[in-house]
Design a protein around this motif. Structure first.
Motif, PDB file in Angstrom:
ATOM      1  N   ARG A 125       0.826  -1.203   0.000  1.00  0.00           N
ATOM      2  CA  ARG A 125       0.000   0.000   0.000  1.00  0.00           C
ATOM      3  C   ARG A 125       0.863   1.256   0.000  1.00  0.00           C
ATOM      4  O   ARG A 125       0.553   2.230  -0.711  1.00  0.00           O
ATOM      5  N   PHE A 126       1.945   1.239   0.761  1.00  0.00           N
ATOM      6  CA  PHE A 126       2.852   2.384   0.796  1.00  0.00           C
ATOM      7  C   PHE A 126       3.375   2.681  -0.610  1.00  0.00           C
ATOM      8  O   PHE A 126       3.387   3.842  -1.056  1.00  0.00           O
ATOM      9  N   GLY A 127       3.776   1.645  -1.319  1.00  0.00           N
ATOM     10  CA  GLY A 127       4.271   1.828  -2.676  1.00  0.00           C
ATOM     11  C   GLY A 127       3.215   2.382  -3.609  1.00  0.00           C
ATOM     12  O   GLY A 127       3.506   3.229  -4.467  1.00  0.00           O
ATOM     13  N   GLN A 128       1.984   1.927  -3.463  1.00  0.00           N
ATOM     14  CA  GLN A 128       0.893   2.436  -4.296  1.00  0.00           C
ATOM     15  C   GLN A 128       0.686   3.938  -4.078  1.00  0.00           C
ATOM     16  O   GLN A 128       0.449   4.694  -5.027  1.00  0.00           O
ATOM     17  N   ILE A 129       0.781   4.356  -2.826  1.00  0.00           N
ATOM     18  CA  ILE A 129       0.598   5.785  -2.515  1.00  0.00           C
ATOM     19  C   ILE A 129       1.745   6.606  -3.091  1.00  0.00           C
ATOM     20  O   ILE A 129       1.542   7.726  -3.588  1.00  0.00           O
ATOM     21  N   VAL A 130       2.963   6.060  -3.049  1.00  0.00           N
ATOM     22  CA  VAL A 130       4.105   6.754  -3.641  1.00  0.00           C
ATOM     23  C   VAL A 130       3.888   6.941  -5.149  1.00  0.00           C
ATOM     24  O   VAL A 130       4.181   8.004  -5.707  1.00  0.00           O
ATOM     25  N   THR A 131       3.370   5.916  -5.803  1.00  0.00           N
ATOM     26  CA  THR A 131       3.081   6.041  -7.233  1.00  0.00           C
ATOM     27  C   THR A 131       2.015   7.097  -7.495  1.00  0.00           C
ATOM     28  O   THR A 131       2.108   7.870  -8.463  1.00  0.00           O
ATOM     29  N   GLN A 132       1.006   7.159  -6.645  1.00  0.00           N
ATOM     30  CA  GLN A 132      -0.011   8.209  -6.779  1.00  0.00           C
ATOM     31  C   GLN A 132       0.626   9.587  -6.679  1.00  0.00           C
ATOM     32  O   GLN A 132       0.263  10.519  -7.409  1.00  0.00           O
ATOM     33  N   SER A 133       1.583   9.727  -5.775  1.00  0.00           N
ATOM     34  CA  SER A 133       2.311  10.984  -5.642  1.00  0.00           C
ATOM     35  C   SER A 133       3.042  11.318  -6.937  1.00  0.00           C
ATOM     36  O   SER A 133       3.050  12.470  -7.399  1.00  0.00           O
ATOM     37  N   GLY A 134       3.667  10.307  -7.535  1.00  0.00           N
ATOM     38  CA  GLY A 134       4.377  10.524  -8.786  1.00  0.00           C
ATOM     39  C   GLY A 134       3.458  10.988  -9.902  1.00  0.00           C
ATOM     40  O   GLY A 134       3.804  11.892 -10.672  1.00  0.00           O
TER      41      GLY A 134
END
Length: 393
Positions: free
Chosen positions: A299-308
């Motif tokens: 989930r943390f990685g998914q949120i980072v991608t959303q930030s990108g």
């Protein structure tokens, strides 16, 4: 690293090895909290196990001689005669001298220095790292110490007041305050911070930093334009609300999201998009901290991608090279998430990866990127990284 620094130093200066001193500052990554620190937003970060080192000797003539492994030409200047910006890489270290002098730290001794950066310039806050490493060297040479708060503040002033970059305090704070394997969460409005351990989870992770092959400029007008657009959005809303502030003292953090929405359609579209990125990014920081504390790296990685994606679509940062690299990374099996680092005007991307796939990820990302940009086949670089402690005093 000391042996490497000493070797290079002695190639440029006459000195006894036992007289050479060293300072060091790690690079940083910011998984969440992109482009919001200059608006006093919430940010996250880690210090990395790569950084910038300086080998130096102290001299009594008040002259600084500096050689950089990454940039050309030896720079020589007197600490008693710091002129205005020279628009070269040494402005960052001239700014250190000016900041120390203006804040109650008279300097007597200069240094002969050799600076070595372990990774290519761009996206990992090499500017803040070289500022902090040089500041530590100048403080030691002149026999005074700095608190963590002073180190962050003076590094911030070196870059804003002398170099002229409208940055916040994300970079300096990450490089000073971070703790190994803990997520730094910083409120850039108040300076309050916490380091959050990752909760127990079933997935391991590593950081992969991929440099696109093109180094960013030392200072980018596009960066400062984005800052002004954010401030303009807040200034317009404040005007409708009858809350007048000087433009330089106007921040989106001081404007509620509800008040922004009332007047969002009364401003230019680019101002609106910058503000929407700010508010959504602050929310992602909160969600990302929870995912990290829960041990949910997926989930943390998914949120980072959303930030990108928000950085590209709403903040409209990111060079064509970085956008291609971002899209390749986040579509690669074994990558939890990622985004480009820094202002996005060339430099590096971060991927958070599953270690079981590291070799296939590195091969796939490199091959697919080179297929799109064969001219960077020899310049694109990949680095597996881990978190480390900051330089905290």
């Amino acid at each position: 690293m000391k042996k490497l620094l000493l070797k290079h130093f002695l190639n440029h200066y006459q000195a006894k090895a036992e007289d050479v001193k060293y300072s060091y500052c790690p690079y940083r990554i910011c998984p969440l909290g992109a482009h919001v620190d200059h608006q006093h937003g919430m940010v996250t970060g880690f210090a990395l196990n790569y950084g910038i080192g300086i080998a130096y000797t102290v001299n009594g003539n008040g002259i600084c001689q500096v050689v950089s492994h990454n940039f050309r030409n030896r720079k020589i200047f007197s600490i008693e005669d710091i002129q205005e910006r020279q628009y070269d890489w040494a402005d960052y270290i001239r700014g250190v001298v000016r900041a120390l002098q203006k804040n109650g730290h008279p300097l007597t001794y200069g240094i002969n220095a050799y600076i070595y950066g372990e990774l290519p310039v761009g996206g990992l806050s090499s500017s803040a790292a070289v500022i902090i490493a040089f500041m530590l060297a100048m403080a030691e040479a002149n026999e005074f110490t700095l608190t963590n708060e002073e180190l962050i503040e003076y590094a911030f002033k070196s870059e804003t007041e002398f170099v002229g970059m409208a940055i916040g305090k994300l970079d300096q704070s990450c490089e000073v305050l971070s703790k190994k394997d803990r997520l730094l969460v910083l409120d850039t409005a108040t300076g309050e911070y916490r380091t959050v351990p990752k909760g127990a989870g079933e997935h391991d992770y590593e950081f992969l930093v991929v440099h696109c092959g093109a180094e960013r400029l030392l200072a980018s007008s596009a960066y400062n334009i984005r800052v002004d657009e954010c401030k303009s959005a807040a200034f317009i809303c404040n005007s409708y609300l009858g809350e007048y502030k000087k433009f330089k003292d106007t921040y989106l953090r001081d404007l509620s999201y509800d008040d922004f929405l009332k007047y969002a359609d009364k401003m230019p579209e680019n101002f609106k998009k910058r503000a929407l990125h700010f508010y959504s990014e602050n929310q992602r920081v909160a969600e990302g901290e929870k995912a990290w504390a829960d041990g949910d790296i997926v989930r943390f990685g998914q949120i980072v991608t959303q930030s990108g994606r928000s950085s590209i679509e709403l903040y409209e940062a990111g060079s064509p090279l970085l956008i291609d690299l971002f899209n390749i990374m986040v579509s690669t099996t074994g990558v939890y998430g990622g985004r480009f680092m820094g202002g996005g005007f060339n430099g590096a991307c971060l991927a958070i990866i599953d270690p079981r796939y590291r070799e296939s990820i590195m091969q796939s990302v490199k091959e697919r990127y080179i297929a799109l940009h064969p001219e960077y086949a020899e310049k694109v670089k990949l680095f597996l990284c881990s978190s480390e402690d900051g330089v905290g005093i």
